[in-house]
Each structure stands twice: as structure tokens, then as C-alpha cells.
Design a protein around this motif. Structure first.
Motif: not given
Lengths: 161, 161
Positions: A51, B26, B30
Motif C-alpha cells: 500500500r 482500495f 476501506r
DNA sequence: AATAATAAGTCAGTGTTATTGACATATATG
DNA sequence: CATATATGTCAATAACACTGACTTATTATT
């Protein structure tokens, strides 16, 4: 979908339908992130390193605090991963030109090469899904996922064609 | 998107576009998973418990080994979480009717109540995203995410309307 | 110039979720 | 009876996150 029909949306989804969507998100994300792990293992890195490499790659010269607010982890958590990446020359730190307290982060050549390698599988997975689903589906994918974000403006789409 | 136009899809996406999509996944995931944590804390549970509760809820009388292959974690990892959930009466185990080695898992009333509570935020988040994006976008969302899965057949869509 | 605020880093301790490996028990199948 | 399967458990380990407290360097404020 144009504005004139926007009022005609069905505004009701059953709980079962919504749970379907939850599950699809779980499965697709599980398979999406499950792939680069083997490569990371070779470097003794984990998903946290991945990430960091991704977001530093996408945001050259990002500050540590900006990276922290993207990742939404603590400074101490980032520290372990980041200092490892700096020590092993995947990421470069340099002093901010105007504010010398800042450490601006960027990928080294080595870091860029790793990012390429790591994202190759994920990029081809997405390309395959986009090609199979078609451009209209891709638009829908973007619209739904953007609307799922707490703050859609956090996502900066770099390229549209 | 009908079959006649399927041949006309643009089959090339730039690396930058594909990285955009990676990032959107992502961010949206998240934010999607970030919400029920507060509730889980009250029970001293974590995300692993949440996943178990979800999949047992969606698949009543699932066997332990089937649950393991959905979650793609090890038996030992599941064991800690599952035995806790059984001990505290969120999940019921009963012997398989034909194969008595099996322990068929289902939610108790207490477990079902917790699932409802946990998924409420996620369901309303998805409902909001679906409503804002519109039904065509929802179709696209399904198509792209399905095509991103290793085995799209693993996803059983229960309800379509 | 002194003080406060900010950016970054570090030390110590802890918890969750996962891993691997080895082994045990009950049951089913050949 | 021998073997395979479904489940469970013990022990050790690791990745990744957390909280709290503190330091250093630098910038901004008064």
C-alpha cells in the motif's frame, strides 16, 4: 444515465439484494488483493508495504502526514514499514523545499520496479474485468464505488479517455 | 449492453486508468469495512467475527469446511473466532443429519440480531450508492466485480428484481 | 526573543488476525 | 480392517495494527 431520468430510479433495494452486494464486494476484493502476496514474500514484505509503495508511486513527493491520512493508520504503524522501505532503498526521502520539517517521499528506481511488478497482476485482472464487462459497466463501477466512499473527492481520477 | 455491440468494446486501458481503478477499490472498500468496528468493539469482537457471522447468516447449515473455503483462512484461524461465537451463543452447531462428522453452523437469534445491527450501516451505505448511481450503474458494478473474481460462480446472487 | 504549534520519528507495550506444523477424535468409505 | 475425511486443538510465530508517552527539528505566533 441522463438527468431527465434521474427521478425515475427505483429507490428501494431489499435487504437481500444489499447483502448480495456486500458479499460481491467481499469476494472481489478478496481475490483482488490475494495475488501479489507471493511476490511480496520474496522481499519479506507484506500488504502494508504494498500500500505504501502504491500510494507513494501515485503521489510523488507526498509528505508523511498526507500519506498517513490516506492510509488511515497511525504514525507508529507506518513507521515500521516506511523505515524498512527507505533502508532497503525502495523509497527516497528528501527534505521539503519550503518547509524543511517535511520528508517528501518518492519511489526510487528499485521501488518503481517493484510497484510495476506488484501491480501487473492487479492491472491485468482489472483490464480483463473491464474488457469483459464493457465500457458502460465500467462507468457504473466507478459511479457506485465513488458513491460508497465517505469522501468521494479523496479519489482523484488521473486519466479518462 | 447487448451481444451485437460486444465486439466494439475498446480493449485497451492505460496503466494509469487501471491504477485509478485499483485505488478506487482500495478507498471504497476501506470505507465500506470501516464502519461496523465500533459495534464489534462493544462485544469484544473483530472483523473476523463479522465475516463469520455474515457468511453463516447467508448460508444456514453451512459446514465448517465450506465456511473455510469461502473465507480462505486456515482451520486454526477460524477455530478461535468460531468457538468464541458458539460459546457466547451467537452461532449454533449441530451434527449433520447424514454425515455425523459435520458440524452444521447457523445463527442463533442473538447471532441474527447482531448480524442485523452490524450490516445495517453497510446496507444503507450500499443503498445510498445504488440510488445515487442508478440501476444501470448497479448493473455495471455487478458485471465488473463479478469478472474480477477468480471464480465468479462462487458468488450466488440471491435476489434480482 | 520566547513560546507554541507542527512534522516527523521513536520507545515500549499490547491485541487481533492470520500463519505453519503436529496431532487427536469421531465417523465414513473402500 | 485400513484409509480418508471432518472437525478440533496445542504450540509457536508473524504481520499489522493499536495506545501512550516522549524527542527533535523547524515553523509560526505573540
Amino acid at each position: 444515465m441522463d438527468a431527465s431520468t434521474a427521478e425515475t430510479f427505483r429507490q428501494n433495494y431489499s435487504d437481500a439484494e444489499l447483502r448480495d452486494a456486500m458479499e460481491l464486494l467481499f469476494f472481489s476484493y478478496r481475490d483482488f488483493i490475494g495475488e501479489p502476496d507471493a511476490i511480496l514474500d520474496d522481499f519479506d514484505f507484506g500488504r502494508a508495504h504494498h500500500r505504501v509503495i502504491h500510494f507513494v508511486g501515485r503521489n510523488p513527493n507526498i509528505t508523511v502526514s498526507d500519506l498517513l491520512s490516506i492510509l488511515k493508520i497511525t504514525k507508529q504503524s507506518l513507521s515500521r514499514v516506511l523505515s524498512q522501505l527507505v533502508r532497503e532503498d525502495f523509497i527516497n526521502q528528501e527534505q521539503g523545499p519550503t518547509d524543511r520539517r517535511q520528508r517528501l517521499l518518492s519511489l526510487t528506481e528499485k521501488g518503481y520496479a517493484l510497484e510495476e511488478k506488484l501491480s501487473a497482476h492487479q492491472r491485468s485482472r482489472i483490464a480483463k474485468a473491464f474488457n469483459q464487462a464493457g465500457p458502460e459497466a465500467v462507468d457504473g463501477f466507478y459511479q457506485v464505488l465513488l458513491n460508497m466512499m465517505n469522501n468521494p473527492k479523496e479519489f482523484k481520477r488521473r486519466e479518462t479517455s
